[in-house]
Write an enzyme that holds these catalytic residues in place. Sequence first.
Site, PDB file in Angstrom:
ATOM      1  N   SER A 285       0.854  -1.186   0.000  1.00 28.86           N
ATOM      2  CA  SER A 285       0.000   0.000   0.000  1.00 28.86           C
ATOM      3  C   SER A 285       0.892   1.238   0.000  1.00 28.86           C
ATOM      4  O   SER A 285       2.120   1.139   0.050  1.00 28.86           O
ATOM      5  CB  SER A 285      -0.909   0.010   1.234  1.00 28.86           C
ATOM      6  OG  SER A 285      -0.136   0.189   2.416  1.00 28.86           O
ATOM      7  N   LYS A 286       0.274   2.401  -0.040  1.00 28.24           N
ATOM      8  CA  LYS A 286       1.029   3.658  -0.129  1.00 28.24           C
ATOM      9  C   LYS A 286       1.969   3.863   1.048  1.00 28.24           C
ATOM     10  O   LYS A 286       2.950   4.602   0.938  1.00 28.24           O
ATOM     11  CB  LYS A 286       0.061   4.835  -0.249  1.00 28.24           C
ATOM     12  CG  LYS A 286      -0.584   4.956  -1.630  1.00 28.24           C
ATOM     13  CD  LYS A 286      -1.424   6.214  -1.720  1.00 28.24           C
ATOM     14  CE  LYS A 286      -2.023   6.391  -3.102  1.00 28.24           C
ATOM     15  NZ  LYS A 286      -0.973   6.595  -4.135  1.00 28.24           N
ATOM     16  N   ARG A 287       1.679   3.222   2.175  1.00 27.39           N
ATOM     17  CA  ARG A 287       2.564   3.405   3.332  1.00 27.39           C
ATOM     18  C   ARG A 287       3.949   2.800   3.081  1.00 27.39           C
ATOM     19  O   ARG A 287       4.910   3.120   3.790  1.00 27.39           O
ATOM     20  CB  ARG A 287       1.947   2.791   4.590  1.00 27.39           C
ATOM     21  CG  ARG A 287       1.931   1.278   4.609  1.00 27.39           C
ATOM     22  CD  ARG A 287       1.395   0.741   5.932  1.00 27.39           C
ATOM     23  NE  ARG A 287       1.396  -0.703   5.978  1.00 27.39           N
ATOM     24  CZ  ARG A 287       0.425  -1.465   5.501  1.00 27.39           C
ATOM     25  NH1 ARG A 287      -0.634  -0.898   4.942  1.00 27.39           N
ATOM     26  NH2 ARG A 287       0.491  -2.785   5.585  1.00 27.39           N
TER      27      ARG A 287
ATOM     28  N   GLY B 155       5.606   3.297   0.363  1.00 29.41           N
ATOM     29  CA  GLY B 155       6.308   4.144  -0.602  1.00 29.41           C
ATOM     30  C   GLY B 155       5.658   4.046  -1.966  1.00 29.41           C
ATOM     31  O   GLY B 155       4.433   3.984  -2.078  1.00 29.41           O
TER      32      GLY B 155
END
Length: 473
Positions: free
Chosen positions: A245-247, A249
């Site tokens: 996920s975006k967490r 990067g």
Amino acid sequence: MSDSSPAATQVVTRFAPSPTGYLHIGGARTALFNWLYARGRGGKFLLRIEDTDRARSTPEATEAILKGLTWLGLDWDGEPISQFERRERHAEVARQMLANGTAYKCFSTPEEIAAWREANPRQPFQSPWRDAADLPLETDGTPYAIRLRAPREGETVIDDAVQGQVRVANDQLDDMIILRSDGTPTYMLAVVVDDHDMGVTHVIRGDDHLTNTARQIQIYDAMGWPRPVFAHIPLIHGEDGKKLSKRHGAVGLHEFAALGYPAAAMRNYLARLGWSHGDDELFDDAQAREWFDLPGIGRAPARLDFKKLEHVSGHHVGIMPDAELMAALDLFLSETGTDPLTQRQRDRLVAALPALKEKAKTLPQLLDQARFALIDRPVEVDDKAAKALDSVSRGMLSALTAAVQHASWTRDELEGAAKQVAEENGVGLGKLAAPLRAALAGRTATPSVFDMMTALGREESLARLQDQTDLAG
């Protein structure tokens, strides 16, 4: 290289993204696997845009997907196919199934279905219309959906090329809707019809689709169509083992492009993300096409490892032909909104590449190391580098300027002249290299001073040295 398809059948794979956002790194890897499998066997790689969700599908997302695949270097055969534009064909197949008895009309309302599910929470929905003898007349306008008449007994078996044999009890599957009451086809029907009509022989996709496959197989069987080979590949997780996920990067292919990883490096890295060929880590496209096969895909989720990606990227930057590397740099500058290189900058950069590219891991790193070749006079010297430019150092630069004025301008001769000047001044070469580095590049972290001088050429190098010696007085 093995092949599970019949020898007489041309391999046809497809990539079928939904145009609801950017191209995810997982989707890019799925496309790559399909491309490698087809191209390695002289087959076709097709592109289908699954744009039936009209509320979320956008032309901008479609364009982003096409752009991403093009950047990655994955060419497809023919024009991209719009699933939405084939909706009449999907409906036609639903009516065929209705006519041959493998589907039926269901007049249950959403409220009735919800009430049934509430009363039977652990059972798949069973329509009362499946075996009803008395159906409303079509002329009275009563809306109905068309449902698959799925088998109630036995199992649906998926012979998956990656996951092995997967069995699903048929009593756990309901009679899914294939054509809604408003006449629009469902995704499950559209996918099967499209894959059949496109001649797809191998469906290679994420294992999050595995639960759909049993239902889709029932449609193949109901129509008497041959099943393709299914290969459900594991998803990509972050370095912490959790779903990407975006967490973690960058997750969109465009983000990796913006970070300066060359497309060749991304192809190499993504190919190894969940697939292996012995211990081979670094390879080119020709090797990947020759080696790639479905048995080499593992069942466990792959983990995105940025350190490994950087290693792979550094390898490819180092071996790329100069012309190909310059093209990658031009594209990177364009995509990041940076001004294009002037002809003077290009000439200096091309001259500097042999000394730079084996040390850079990404395109931004390469450009940073090449900064000395991209700047013009007068060179702006930062505070740290300026400490090396005292009157004594400038005197040595003046002596070096005189010593190399008529040199042949080879690296060895330039280094020999610098060593002689250093010795004459009673210092080591490092004491001369520091002010020389400041004069040529304006900072302390640079490539070899002699590599810089050969890349800049005689005229520019001497002019930069003269700029600093002029300040000695």
